[in-house]
Design an enzyme around this catalytic site. Structure first.
Site, short mmCIF file in Angstrom:
data_model
loop_
_atom_site.label_atom_id
_atom_site.label_comp_id
_atom_site.label_asym_id
_atom_site.label_seq_id
_atom_site.Cartn_x
_atom_site.Cartn_y
_atom_site.Cartn_z
N ARG A 170 0.86 -1.18 0.00
CA ARG A 170 0.00 0.00 0.00
C ARG A 170 0.90 1.23 0.00
O ARG A 170 2.04 1.18 0.44
CB ARG A 170 -0.90 0.01 1.23
N LYS A 194 -1.67 -2.12 8.19
CA LYS A 194 -2.76 -1.56 8.98
C LYS A 194 -2.73 -2.15 10.39
O LYS A 194 -2.41 -3.31 10.59
CB LYS A 194 -4.11 -1.88 8.32
N HIS A 265 -4.53 2.01 -5.78
CA HIS A 265 -4.26 0.58 -5.56
C HIS A 265 -3.92 -0.17 -6.84
O HIS A 265 -3.79 -1.39 -6.83
CB HIS A 265 -5.48 -0.08 -4.91
N ARG A 268 -0.87 -2.44 -6.70
CA ARG A 268 -1.13 -3.53 -5.75
C ARG A 268 -2.06 -4.57 -6.37
O ARG A 268 -1.82 -5.78 -6.26
CB ARG A 268 -1.76 -2.94 -4.48
N HIS A 291 -3.75 -9.41 3.83
CA HIS A 291 -5.19 -9.48 4.08
C HIS A 291 -5.47 -10.36 5.29
O HIS A 291 -4.95 -11.47 5.40
CB HIS A 291 -5.92 -10.08 2.86
N TYR A 300 -9.54 -11.49 -6.51
CA TYR A 300 -8.59 -11.64 -7.60
C TYR A 300 -8.78 -12.95 -8.37
O TYR A 300 -8.30 -13.08 -9.49
CB TYR A 300 -7.16 -11.56 -7.07
#
Length: 319
Positions: A170, A194, A265, A268, A291, A300
């Site tokens: 990110r 995060k 994004h 990414r 994730h 994806y």
């Protein structure tokens, strides 16, 4: 052994005085402090929660004279969501605002400051699952070559783009990188994601070469660079921030003829899609993207399925 709890983010600055009635402001401040200390959420996430909740509370205070959390009804919440839609907010933004309000109300009930949660029975908006935009391999090559090779800025921007694509980072993770986060002997990079979570991702040869050029070349020309731990710096020797980094990505996209294709994004998404198209398993991609749930990564697989279908149409005699 459980992982140690990450240190909390620094306290948020107080909002301007007088914007919300005291009871509303106090409840909001308590909720945000609980998120900061107990959940270890990042500063940007906390600011997003505060923005959403202040928008709701300010609207309710102006429209209905709301002065206390106990005065909130289900109708108040539904009317606010309708107001947001009429203003043109995307359904995802409406859902995020409802989620923030629910979390806050549940916190107030748990703390004994509310007797009930007025939003408990309100249905969450159903969101369409949009497939992310990705670049083809040739387009990525054009983008990575766009900064050129001359000058410190070209070296920095190339290294930044390489990290975004090679690691699926990110933008916030990329600008937070420190020189100590690189492990050349193991060919890996530590990303700080995060909620203060860290993950280790492989670093390809071309990305390593771009970073080495930047560290040994243009970076050393910037004032105070040897004292700065951050990898990416500005002309003044200060750490590169998110907004400046994305302006550099946009500038490279424009030079590469991809200005309309790049979003925060895109690299990414391209990283994940190209890995799956190359045969990587979904669990490994999940780990590299950071994730928490495999369901987030599953989006994806739709892109990968389309790639497989296109191969089938191209090469199968009955495609």
């Amino acid at each position: 052994m459980s992982a140690p709890r990450p240190p909390p983010s620094p306290p948020l600055p107080a909002p301007p005085a007088g914007e919300l009635p005291g009871g509303l402001a106090g409840g909001l401040a308590g909720f945000l402090e609980a998120l900061r200390v107990e959940a270890g959420l990042s500063r940007n996430t906390l600011l997003a929660y505060r923005s959403d909740l202040e928008s709701f509370l300010g609207w309710a205070a102006r429209r209905e004279g709301l002065a206390d959390w106990a005065e909130i009804t289900a109708e108040t919440v539904v009317d606010h969501l309708t107001h947001c839609r009429r203003r043109g907010l995307a359904e995802a933004s409406v859902a995020r605002r409802l989620s923030a309000l629910r979390m806050c109300l549940r916190h107030l009930v748990a703390e004994g400051l509310l007797s009930r949660d007025p939003a408990a029975r309100i249905a969450t908006p159903v969101l369409a699952r949009l497939l992310p935009t990705t670049l083809g391999v040739e387009e990525v090559e054009r983008l990575l070559a766009a900064p050129g090779t001359e000058g410190w800025r070209a070296e920095r921007d190339t290294a930044l783009l390489e990290v975004l694509y090679a690691c699926g980072a990110r933008i916030g993770e990329a600008v937070a990188l420190r020189t100590g986060d690189l492990e050349p002997s193991l060919r890996v990079l530590t990303l700080h994601g995060k909620g203060k979570k860290t993950r280790i991702v492989p670093l390809g040869a071309r990305a390593r070469e771009a970073i080495d050029r930047w560290r040994a070349g243009g970076r050393l020309l910037l004032p105070g660079a040897r004292r700065q731990p951050e990898l990416f710096l500005t002309k003044s020797g200060r750490p590169l921030d998110r907004s400046t980094a994305w302006r550099r990505v946009k500038a490279a996209a424009q030079r590469a003829g991809l200005a309309g294709r790049i979003s925060p994004h895109t690299l990414r998404h391209s990283f994940a899609t190209h890995l799956l198209e190359g045969g990587a398993d979904l669990r490994s991609v999940q780990e590299m993207l950071g994730h928490a749930s495999i369901r987030t990564t599953e989006i994806y697989t739709h892109l990968d399925a389309e790639h497989v279908r296109s191969i089938h149409r191209l090469y199968h005699p009955r495609g």
